[in-house]
Design an enzyme around this catalytic site. Structure first.
Site, PDB file in Angstrom:
ATOM      1  N   ASP A   1       3.416   9.576  -0.673  1.00 49.81           N
ATOM      2  CA  ASP A   1       2.282   8.729  -0.284  1.00 49.81           C
ATOM      3  C   ASP A   1       2.110   7.627  -1.314  1.00 49.81           C
ATOM      4  O   ASP A   1       2.288   7.874  -2.511  1.00 49.81           O
ATOM      5  CB  ASP A   1       0.986   9.564  -0.233  1.00 49.81           C
ATOM      6  CG  ASP A   1       0.068   9.132   0.897  1.00 49.81           C
ATOM      7  OD1 ASP A   1       0.029   7.930   1.196  1.00 49.81           O
ATOM      8  OD2 ASP A   1      -0.625   9.998   1.479  1.00 49.81           O
TER       9      ASP A   1
ATOM     10  N   HIS B   1       0.820  -1.216   0.000  1.00 54.08           N
ATOM     11  CA  HIS B   1       0.000   0.000   0.000  1.00 54.08           C
ATOM     12  C   HIS B   1       0.856   1.269   0.000  1.00 54.08           C
ATOM     13  O   HIS B   1       0.352   2.342  -0.289  1.00 54.08           O
ATOM     14  CB  HIS B   1      -0.931   0.000   1.220  1.00 54.08           C
ATOM     15  CG  HIS B   1      -2.001  -1.060   1.123  1.00 54.08           C
ATOM     16  ND1 HIS B   1      -3.302  -0.775   0.803  1.00 54.08           N
ATOM     17  CD2 HIS B   1      -1.948  -2.401   1.263  1.00 54.08           C
ATOM     18  CE1 HIS B   1      -4.006  -1.904   0.769  1.00 54.08           C
ATOM     19  NE2 HIS B   1      -3.210  -2.897   1.051  1.00 54.08           N
TER      20      HIS B   1
HETATM   21  P1  ADP Z   1      -3.064   6.466   5.122  1.00 51.02           P
HETATM   22  O1  ADP Z   1      -3.460   5.071   4.714  1.00 51.02           O
HETATM   23  O2  ADP Z   1      -1.598   6.751   5.019  1.00 51.02           O
HETATM   24  O3  ADP Z   1      -3.611   6.890   6.439  1.00 51.02           O
HETATM   25  P2  ADP Z   1      -4.938   7.355   3.047  1.00 51.02           P
HETATM   26  O4  ADP Z   1      -5.344   8.750   2.682  1.00 51.02           O
HETATM   27  O5  ADP Z   1      -4.610   6.495   1.883  1.00 51.02           O
HETATM   28  O6  ADP Z   1      -3.722   7.477   4.066  1.00 51.02           O
HETATM   29  O7  ADP Z   1      -6.120   6.644   3.824  1.00 51.02           O
HETATM   30  C1  ADP Z   1      -6.633   7.169   4.999  1.00 51.02           C
HETATM   31  C2  ADP Z   1      -8.047   6.671   5.232  1.00 51.02           C
HETATM   32  O8  ADP Z   1      -8.393   6.933   6.577  1.00 51.02           O
HETATM   33  C3  ADP Z   1      -9.077   7.361   4.339  1.00 51.02           C
HETATM   34  O9  ADP Z   1     -10.069   6.445   3.943  1.00 51.02           O
HETATM   35  C4  ADP Z   1      -9.646   8.443   5.260  1.00 51.02           C
HETATM   36  O10 ADP Z   1     -10.993   8.774   5.001  1.00 51.02           O
HETATM   37  C5  ADP Z   1      -9.491   7.828   6.628  1.00 51.02           C
HETATM   38  N1  ADP Z   1      -9.188   8.882   7.620  1.00 51.02           N
HETATM   39  C6  ADP Z   1      -8.167   9.751   7.582  1.00 51.02           C
HETATM   40  N2  ADP Z   1      -8.245  10.607   8.625  1.00 51.02           N
HETATM   41  C7  ADP Z   1      -9.333  10.286   9.316  1.00 51.02           C
HETATM   42  C8  ADP Z   1      -9.964  10.798  10.487  1.00 51.02           C
HETATM   43  N3  ADP Z   1      -9.506  11.878  11.101  1.00 51.02           N
HETATM   44  N4  ADP Z   1     -11.085  10.185  10.925  1.00 51.02           N
HETATM   45  C9  ADP Z   1     -11.583   9.110  10.265  1.00 51.02           C
HETATM   46  N5  ADP Z   1     -11.032   8.587   9.145  1.00 51.02           N
HETATM   47  C10 ADP Z   1      -9.929   9.157   8.681  1.00 51.02           C
END
Ligand code: ADP
Length: 469
Positions: A364, A155
């Site tokens: 990312d 990922h």
């Molecule tokens: P990572 O996997 O590095 O955290 P991504 O953007 O690929 O980054 O995925 C993050 C996921 O987590 C997304 O689906 C997003 O909606 C969710 N997310 C990120 N921040 C929050 C938060 N503050 N509360 C709930 N869900 C979150």
């Protein structure tokens, strides 16, 4: 149809089907269709050898979780996975901290997973392991005599060999990946880094086709499978929650000002201090934006066991305080920094009311927030997405306003441009990006990956001859 055995560090909660990320939606849909097992760590540590997995069955899906010894967990998870591999894969070597015992625990925890999973496997199962925590899993399963097709999806980015070389034992990482039958990456550039890595250490033996290779005596597929999102699911969530009390309060609190939103885990790879500085730069260089925009950054803390994650929290609090102190008026504060999580549906509602989505990671693998932000928009009056060129998502979402997150003035300029973007241009960019999201949604992602894994089985049973380059 073969059973699917999904393996990841964390397993979705069987009662709600939820995990922190969007991955659960795709995996659960595939598991429910094919039937199978989701195996991983259950979130609890123990002392000494863990007991057999706890299995909870829901319909055609079994959730099997193991505990991990507490010292072993610290070294495997905080030490190696998040202290070595995470910064390495994100090209952030100043956060890289290696100790030999971390690598040893990483290998042992993967051996533990293989040992506990082995008795649950059936002859025609296909196995799909996820992410950087589990690189050695296939090797450990092969040692235990498992010949089933095993796939791996990374990922996070796969680093170029000149960065990967920083890791003592990096040759072993490359070799362990070749024990899988299908190795999936987020972007074509990650695939290139992997293949070049194999070539540079002398492991690559032959290219057998467009995405078929032989290295370390094994044949495998290595290809890009960019992860997608559940587009109609996000649209519905945004539609529904935009009228919820929480989102209404946010909207009312703006009193006609425009919302710039950032949503990330509190992680140094997300470029949050750089983003805060760019917003400060915007207010300095474009004074007409003062009092007109409100930047809301939602960033719940994660991995608080790793020192670098405590430091970034302090840095952000200081930056937000400084910028607010410098620019705030009695009736307006430029930055709202919320150090907590929200439900997914609330987030989608907040994306809907935002005029600008700021997604500026320093690196990312994909960045699902960028995709969710677009899918959550109102098609008639969509907001604009500002996206880092260093996020995997930029390969597909090139109709976003693309920025280099290290270029403070450039990001400030992009915010200014997005804030003044005419409706026609916003709609045009939105339509282009939505079309891409719909073609490559989460269902297409699981289908493509599992299709590649099934193709391996078909190929190996028909004994396809190989060509040596
Ligand atoms: P990572 O996997 O590095 O955290 P991504 O953007 O690929 O980054 O995925 C993050 C996921 O987590 C997304 O689906 C997003 O909606 C969710 N997310 C990120 N921040 C929050 C938060 N503050 N509360 C709930 N869900 C979150």
């Amino acid at each position: 149809m073969s059973r699917l055995i999904a393996v990841s560090n964390r397993v979705a909660d069987p009662s709600t089907g939820k995990t922190a990320g969007g991955l659960a939606i795709g995996l659960l849909a595939a598991l429910r269709k094919q039937g199978g097992v989701w195996f991983g760590w259950g979130g609890k540590t123990c002392r000494g050898e863990p007991t057999d997995p706890t299995v909870t069955r829901r319909g055609k899906v079994s959730y099997a979780t193991v505990d991990i010894d507490e010292t072993e967990f610290e070294d495997y998870y905080n030490g190696y996975s998040n202290g070595c591999l995470w910064p390495l894969c994100h090209y952030m070597l100043n956060f890289f901290h290696y100790e030999r015992r971390f690598g040893q625990a990483y290998q042992r925890v993967n051996a533990l997973f293989a040992r506990k999973l082995r008795p649950m496997l059936q002859a025609d199962d296909v196995i799909w392991a996820h992410d950087y925590h589990l690189i050695p899993l296939a090797g450990e399963l092969r040692k235990a005599g498992v010949e089933n097709p095993i796939g791996f999806f990374l990922h996070v980015p796969f680093p170029n060999i000149d960065v990967l070389r920083t890791l003592p034992g990096h040759r072993r990482i490359l070799e362990m990946l070749t024990r899988y039958d299908v190795i999936g990456f987020q972007t074509s550039s990650d695939v290139r880094s992997f293949i070049e890595g194999l070539a540079r250490v002398g492991f690559l033996e032959a290219r057998l086709g467009y995405d078929r290779f032989r290295a370390c005596g094994r044949e495998f597929t290595a290809a890009a499978f960019p992860i997608g999102i559940d587009v109609p699911g996000v649209m519905q969530m945004a539609d529904r929650s935009v009228t919820s009390a929480t989102v209404k309060r946010v909207e009312d609190g703006l009193v006609g000002r425009e919302l710039v939103i950032g949503v990330d885990r509190l992680d140094y790879s997300k470029g949050l201090p750089e983003r805060f500085r760019a917003f400060g730069e915007l207010l300095t260089s474009y004074p007409d934006t003062r009092g007109r925009l409100v930047f809301m950054q939602i960033a719940p803390p994660t991995r608080s066991g790793v020192r670098a994650y405590q430091d970034i929290r302090e840095e952000l609090e200081q930056l937000a305080g400084n910028i607010n102190g410098r620019f705030a008026e009695p009736d307006w504060a430029p930055i709202r920094y919320l150090n907590r999580g929200f439900s997914r549906s609330m987030l989608m509602g907040m994306f809907r009311v935002a005029r600008i989505g700021l997604v500026t990671p320093l690196r990312d693998g994909m960045n699902l927030v960028a995709k969710e932000f677009i899918a959550a928009q109102d098609p008639d009056d969509p907001g604009a997405l500002i996206l880092s060129s260093l996020a995997g998502a930029a390969e597909e979402l090139d109709a976003a306003v693309i920025v280099n997150p290290y270029d403070t003035e450039g990001v400030a300029e992009a915010i200014q441009r997005a804030a003044n973007m005419p409706l026609g241009e916003r709609q045009e960019r939105y339509r282009t990006m939505m079309a891409q999201l719909q073609i490559n949604d989460i269902g297409a992602w699981t289908d493509r990956f599992l299709g590649a894994l099934e193709a391996v089985r078909a190929q190996s049973s028909s004994g396809t001859p190989t060509i040596t380059a």
